[in-house]
Design a protein around this motif. Structure first.
Motif, PDB file in Angstrom:
ATOM      1  N   ALA A  61      -4.906   4.710  -1.644  1.00  0.00           N
ATOM      2  CA  ALA A  61      -5.986   4.340  -2.548  1.00  0.00           C
ATOM      3  C   ALA A  61      -5.800   2.967  -3.169  1.00  0.00           C
ATOM      4  O   ALA A  61      -6.768   2.376  -3.663  1.00  0.00           O
ATOM      5  CB  ALA A  61      -6.109   5.385  -3.654  1.00  0.00           C
ATOM      6  N   GLU A  62      -4.559   2.428  -3.163  1.00  0.00           N
ATOM      7  CA  GLU A  62      -4.289   1.210  -3.919  1.00  0.00           C
ATOM      8  C   GLU A  62      -2.973   0.586  -3.483  1.00  0.00           C
ATOM      9  O   GLU A  62      -2.141   1.235  -2.852  1.00  0.00           O
ATOM     10  CB  GLU A  62      -4.193   1.558  -5.412  1.00  0.00           C
ATOM     11  CG  GLU A  62      -3.070   2.554  -5.697  1.00  0.00           C
ATOM     12  CD  GLU A  62      -3.271   3.367  -6.945  1.00  0.00           C
ATOM     13  OE1 GLU A  62      -3.922   2.862  -7.874  1.00  0.00           O
ATOM     14  OE2 GLU A  62      -2.775   4.509  -6.995  1.00  0.00           O
ATOM     15  N   ASP A  63      -2.819  -0.693  -3.810  1.00  0.00           N
ATOM     16  CA  ASP A  63      -1.544  -1.385  -3.680  1.00  0.00           C
ATOM     17  C   ASP A  63      -0.871  -1.406  -5.052  1.00  0.00           C
ATOM     18  O   ASP A  63      -1.520  -1.693  -6.065  1.00  0.00           O
ATOM     19  CB  ASP A  63      -1.735  -2.829  -3.209  1.00  0.00           C
ATOM     20  CG  ASP A  63      -2.228  -2.920  -1.772  1.00  0.00           C
ATOM     21  OD1 ASP A  63      -2.594  -1.876  -1.201  1.00  0.00           O
ATOM     22  OD2 ASP A  63      -2.251  -4.034  -1.237  1.00  0.00           O
ATOM     23  N   THR A  89      -9.016   2.808   3.426  1.00  0.00           N
ATOM     24  CA  THR A  89      -8.597   3.330   2.122  1.00  0.00           C
ATOM     25  C   THR A  89      -8.762   4.844   2.092  1.00  0.00           C
ATOM     26  O   THR A  89      -9.796   5.368   2.499  1.00  0.00           O
ATOM     27  CB  THR A  89      -9.428   2.674   1.003  1.00  0.00           C
ATOM     28  OG1 THR A  89      -9.180   1.261   1.018  1.00  0.00           O
ATOM     29  CG2 THR A  89      -9.060   3.236  -0.361  1.00  0.00           C
ATOM     30  N   ARG A  95      -7.271  -4.726   3.130  1.00  0.00           N
ATOM     31  CA  ARG A  95      -7.785  -3.420   2.734  1.00  0.00           C
ATOM     32  C   ARG A  95      -9.312  -3.407   2.832  1.00  0.00           C
ATOM     33  O   ARG A  95      -9.991  -4.306   2.355  1.00  0.00           O
ATOM     34  CB  ARG A  95      -7.345  -3.083   1.313  1.00  0.00           C
ATOM     35  CG  ARG A  95      -7.890  -1.739   0.814  1.00  0.00           C
ATOM     36  CD  ARG A  95      -7.445  -1.464  -0.611  1.00  0.00           C
ATOM     37  NE  ARG A  95      -6.012  -1.224  -0.685  1.00  0.00           N
ATOM     38  CZ  ARG A  95      -5.433  -0.058  -0.399  1.00  0.00           C
ATOM     39  NH1 ARG A  95      -6.186   0.968   0.012  1.00  0.00           N
ATOM     40  NH2 ARG A  95      -4.136   0.098  -0.511  1.00  0.00           N
ATOM     41  N   THR A 141      -4.565   8.823  -5.167  1.00  0.00           N
ATOM     42  CA  THR A 141      -3.905   7.778  -5.941  1.00  0.00           C
ATOM     43  C   THR A 141      -2.450   8.157  -6.196  1.00  0.00           C
ATOM     44  O   THR A 141      -2.064   9.334  -6.129  1.00  0.00           O
ATOM     45  CB  THR A 141      -4.594   7.567  -7.295  1.00  0.00           C
ATOM     46  OG1 THR A 141      -4.435   8.761  -8.074  1.00  0.00           O
ATOM     47  CG2 THR A 141      -6.081   7.252  -7.115  1.00  0.00           C
ATOM     48  N   PRO A 145       0.831  -1.208   0.000  1.00  0.00           N
ATOM     49  CA  PRO A 145       0.000   0.000   0.000  1.00  0.00           C
ATOM     50  C   PRO A 145       0.869   1.263   0.000  1.00  0.00           C
ATOM     51  O   PRO A 145       1.813   1.373   0.773  1.00  0.00           O
ATOM     52  CB  PRO A 145      -0.786  -0.108   1.312  1.00  0.00           C
ATOM     53  CG  PRO A 145      -0.489  -1.456   1.876  1.00  0.00           C
ATOM     54  CD  PRO A 145       0.799  -1.888   1.291  1.00  0.00           C
TER      55      PRO A 145
END
Length: 301
Positions: free
Chosen positions: A208-210, A277, A272, A281, A175
């Motif tokens: 926001a994301e891995d 989250t 997650r 991004t 992450p």
């Protein structure tokens, strides 16, 4: 009154501005007040000194409702335990004596995973959390993996070579979180007094994301409009480079141990969820922050 430590850093500075925007009284602990932005300095209380100094934290925490706690580990410390728990001992005592109700701290993922035993700086950070929690103060540790801002250290190689380096596996996802999102979560918790008396808890802040490092390189390439790649370097070369840049051997080893633990899956211990989250991004961060940094002349890097 909310006290913010490390107020001139990426996270602390944004915590201060977020609190001020909400009309919250702020007091900061800072070694060099001249590093504060003038429009900030005129609106806050300032306690000059280090937040490892007993007299400084006693003064700063007096009458505080909450404290934002961040340790930027001394690269020249005798070891990772000295850099974290050793640094925090005066503040831990002041949390007790000044009867601070709530503390929000910057921490790390990894608690409860097998990899944490050999994780160097990770294990030391979690030990510091335990030291704070043992005071009985209501403590929320914000746990993260990788700050997007870490990539700024490599703006130079990205600009001149089209490459960024590290000991991480290129295809291991993890992450990524922007410091703006960490600051937003911290400010929300600092202003919320409903969790007073609720003991210790970890709050994952996962971005926001891995992404993998190879995927990061692809995003950077698209944002900059030119090829950028990630190159993995041997662990010993990574450690040697840290030492050439002024890190003491035990701290360099602790950072290498952290990277190796992450390669072995240390960050995979938290699932997650929407709650964990946050909005920024990596692409948006690269557009807003990395791209302008890379485009600066080399003398300003």
């Amino acid at each position: 009154m909310i006290v913010v430590t490390a107020p001139t850093g990426h996270i602390g500075g944004q915590v201060v501005r977020t609190l001020l925007a909400a009309g919250t009284p702020v007091r900061v602990v800072v070694r060099d007040p001249a590093r504060l932005a003038p429009d900030v300095a005129e609106r806050i209380e300032i306690v000059r000194g280090s937040h490892r100094d007993p007299a400084v934290v006693a003064e700063a925490f007096a009458g505080a409702d909450a404290v934002f706690w961040l340790v930027a580990a001394d690269p020249r410390a005798d070891g990772v335990d000295a850099a974290y728990s050793g640094f925090a001992r005066a503040a831990v005592e002041a949390f007790r004596t000044q009867r601070v109700a709530r503390v929000v701290g910057v921490s790390v993922l990894g608690r409860g995973t097998p990899e944490v035993k050999q994780s160097g700086a990770i294990a030391a950070t979690l030990a510091m959390d335990d030291l704070i929690a043992a005071t009985g103060v209501s403590y929320r540790a914000l746990t993260m993996s990788y700050f997007m801002e870490n990539t700024l250290w490599q703006a130079g190689p990205i600009r001149t070579e089209g490459v960024f380096y590290g000991p991480s596996l290129p295809d291991r996802s993890f992450p990524l979180v922007a410091t703006r999102d960490i600051a937003a979560v911290a400010a929300r918790l600092l202003r919320d007094d409903t969790w007073t008396g609720s003991g210790f808890g970890e709050v994952p802040v996962l971005g926001a994301e891995d992404l993998t490092h190879d995927e990061m390189a692809a995003v950077i390439s698209e944002v900059l409009g030119r090829p950028v790649r990630y190159q993995r370097i041997p662990g010993e070369a990574y450690k040697a480079n840290l030492m050439r840049n002024g890190y003491a051997e035990p701290i360099a080893q602790g950072l290498l141990d952290m990277a190796l633990a992450k390669n072995n899956g240390l960050d995979a211990g938290v699932t997650r969820t929407p709650e964990f989250t946050t909005p920024t991004t990596f692409r948006q961060w690269c557009t807003d922050v990395l791209k302008p940094a890379v485009r600066k002349p080399a003398v300003d890097a």
